[in-house]
Every structure is written in structure tokens, then in C-alpha cells.
Design a protein around this motif. Structure first.
Motif, short mmCIF file in Angstrom:
data_model
loop_
_atom_site.label_atom_id
_atom_site.label_comp_id
_atom_site.label_asym_id
_atom_site.label_seq_id
_atom_site.Cartn_x
_atom_site.Cartn_y
_atom_site.Cartn_z
N GLY A 132 29.24 43.46 39.88
CA GLY A 132 30.54 43.85 40.41
C GLY A 132 30.79 43.28 41.79
N ALA A 133 29.76 43.23 42.64
CA ALA A 133 29.92 42.68 43.98
C ALA A 133 30.22 41.18 43.93
N LEU A 134 29.55 40.45 43.04
CA LEU A 134 29.80 39.02 42.92
C LEU A 134 31.21 38.75 42.39
N SER A 135 31.63 39.50 41.37
CA SER A 135 32.98 39.33 40.85
C SER A 135 34.02 39.68 41.91
N PHE A 136 33.74 40.75 42.68
CA PHE A 136 34.65 41.14 43.75
C PHE A 136 34.79 40.02 44.78
N ALA A 137 33.66 39.39 45.13
CA ALA A 137 33.69 38.31 46.13
C ALA A 137 34.44 37.10 45.60
N HIS A 138 34.26 36.77 44.32
CA HIS A 138 34.97 35.62 43.76
C HIS A 138 36.48 35.83 43.76
N LEU A 139 36.90 37.03 43.39
CA LEU A 139 38.33 37.33 43.40
C LEU A 139 38.89 37.27 44.82
N TYR A 151 43.16 42.32 46.25
CA TYR A 151 43.27 41.69 44.92
C TYR A 151 42.11 42.08 43.99
N PRO A 152 40.85 42.00 44.42
CA PRO A 152 39.77 42.42 43.52
C PRO A 152 39.87 43.87 43.07
N VAL A 153 40.30 44.73 44.01
CA VAL A 153 40.47 46.15 43.65
C VAL A 153 41.55 46.30 42.58
N SER A 154 42.65 45.55 42.71
CA SER A 154 43.74 45.64 41.75
C SER A 154 43.30 45.18 40.36
N VAL A 155 42.56 44.07 40.30
CA VAL A 155 42.11 43.56 39.00
C VAL A 155 41.13 44.52 38.34
N ASP A 156 40.15 44.99 39.12
CA ASP A 156 39.12 45.87 38.54
C ASP A 156 39.70 47.22 38.12
N LEU A 157 40.64 47.77 38.89
CA LEU A 157 41.22 49.04 38.52
C LEU A 157 42.06 48.93 37.25
N LEU A 158 42.77 47.82 37.08
CA LEU A 158 43.53 47.64 35.85
C LEU A 158 42.60 47.51 34.65
N LEU A 159 41.46 46.85 34.86
CA LEU A 159 40.49 46.71 33.78
C LEU A 159 39.91 48.08 33.39
N VAL A 160 39.60 48.90 34.40
CA VAL A 160 39.04 50.22 34.13
C VAL A 160 40.08 51.13 33.47
N ALA A 161 41.34 51.06 33.94
CA ALA A 161 42.40 51.90 33.36
C ALA A 161 42.63 51.55 31.89
N ASN A 185 36.25 34.05 38.53
CA ASN A 185 34.83 33.72 38.62
C ASN A 185 34.58 32.26 38.23
N VAL A 186 35.27 31.79 37.20
CA VAL A 186 35.09 30.40 36.78
C VAL A 186 35.70 29.44 37.78
N ALA A 187 36.85 29.81 38.36
CA ALA A 187 37.53 28.92 39.30
C ALA A 187 36.72 28.68 40.56
#
Length: 218
Positions: free
Chosen positions: A18-25, A42-52, A81-83
Motif C-alpha cells: 500500500g505504501a509503494l502504491s501510494f507513493a507511485h500515485l 490523489y492516492p487517498v482518493s483512488v484507494d478510497l474509491l477502490l475500498v468503497a 504504478n506501471v507509469a
């Protein structure tokens, strides 16, 4: 609450991932022109939408809307992450990626609102059966009203069917010959005819079969 959290390898791996994905975003959003606190949001927005979306799917597996927003958030997370893996020059981000990053907040807000406020179908419940009346309807006896209807004769009792005769077991001829030898030996030894119980014990056969053989020997 903290006592129920068990530290193990899976939890540590999830925190690291999660920390690595957060840093990439964050890096991608910052490279697309979102600086300061906006890049961290931005990372918080993406992860929260995924969890919801995932929480919605746990309650309704066939919810197409939840699957749609889950795929959108997953593509946004994987894409970032890929970018940042060297395939994209973060110093010269293309215009289309800047547009996507800038439009993401509105898209995430729309998805989160629809997931939270989408009504769930209530479970149909069977209607309760009407309660039976405790007091039956009173019967009104009116002697002044004559009953001119024809009298109905009582129904005749149906005669009972005759019982079917008990089936007589079929005795093989070989068994009859053997039983005759046993009966002859018994008469010679005791001076009396063999009975059903003795023949049944000597031959080890059922009682009805022994009775049928004794009847044939008589």
C-alpha cells in the motif's frame, strides 16, 4: 480494538504494498502538475474509491455499478504504478495524462456518491397469515322457518373387501425329498410323525416353509 490486530507477514506485506502504491500515485500526480497537498490527496482518493467499491461488492456480487467503479479505481491504481516504472518520462508528462489527472477528482466524487447512496433492494418477506377467529360464528336456530327440502337418506356402509388369502410358499421338490428322508428317520427313531418346529430346526428353514412341507408329507 488494537488487541484484535495481529501482526503477521500478510499484514506487513499489505502495508508495504500500500505504501509503494501510494507513493507511485503521488509521484504521478505531482508530475502531472498537482503539487503540495493535492498530490498527496490523489492516492487517498483512488484507494478510497477502490475500498468503497469492494465493500459494495461484498454485499451485492451482481451489482454492475459496483463492478464498474471497482475496475475504474483498479485501472487508475495499476496505471500509476506501471507509469512510474520507467515507461513514462515524468519530466515531460503528455497532455492527455494531465487531463486525466485533473479530471480524476470529479470522477472519484461521482463514483463514491453513487456507491454510498445507491439503494439496496429489500428482501421480500411473506405476508403474515390472517389470524383465525377465536369465536366461531353463532348458529341461529329459527324454528319458524320450515325446511321443505328433500330428506337425504344416510349413505349405506361400503362392504369390507375380503381379505386376500395368505400366499403359500413354493417348496422345491428336492427340498421335499430331503424333508421326507428326515421325517422317515424321525419316525423310525421316535415312533411319531415329525412336527413343524422339529423340521424347521433340523433343516434351518422359515416356519411357513416348514409348515408347507409338513402338510405335503401328511
Amino acid at each position: 480494538m488494537f488487541r484484535s490486530i495481529r501482526i503477521d507477514a500478510v499484514l506487513i506485506q499489505a502495508v508495504i504494498a500500500g505504501a509503494l502504491s501510494f507513493a507511485h500515485l503521488h509521484d504521478l500526480a505531482e508530475a502531472a502538475g498537482q503539487s503540495g497537498w493535492k498530490a498527496w490527496a490523489y492516492p487517498v482518493s483512488v484507494d478510497l474509491l477502490l475500498v468503497a467499491a469492494w465493500r459494495r461488492l461484498r454485499g451485492a456480487r451482481r451489482d454492475r455499478s459496483a463492478w464498474t467503479w471497482f475496475v475504474i479505481a483498479l485501472v487508475a491504481s495499476l496505471g500509476a504504478n506501471v507509469a512510474t516504472a520507467g515507461l513514462l518520462d515524468l519530466d515531460h508528462v503528455p497532455a492527455w495524462l494531465r487531463i486525466l489527472v485533473a479530471g480524476w477528482p470529479a470522477l472519484a466524487f461521482l463514483g463514491g456518491t453513487l456507491l454510498v447512496h445507491q439503494p439496496t433492494e429489500p428482501t421480500p418477506t411473506a405476508a403474515p397469515a390472517p389470524a383465525a377467529s377465536a369465536d366461531p360464528a353463532p348458529v341461529i336456530d329459527r324454528p319458524d322457518v320450515a325446511d321443505d327440502g328433500p330428506e337425504i337418506a344416510p349413505a349405506k356402509p361400503v362392504p369390507a373387501l375380503p381379505e386376500a388369502p395368505a400366499s403359500v410358499p413354493v417348496v422345491p421338490p428336492a427340498l421335499v425329498d430331503h424333508a421326507r428322508k428326515v421325517a422317515t428317520e424321525h419316525r423310525t427313531r421316535t415312533g411319531t410323525d415329525i412336527d413343524t418346529a422339529t423340521l424347521r430346526a433340523r433343516l434351518g428353514i422359515p416356519e411357513d416353509l416348514a409348515g408347507a412341507i409338513v402338510a405335503q408329507l401328511a
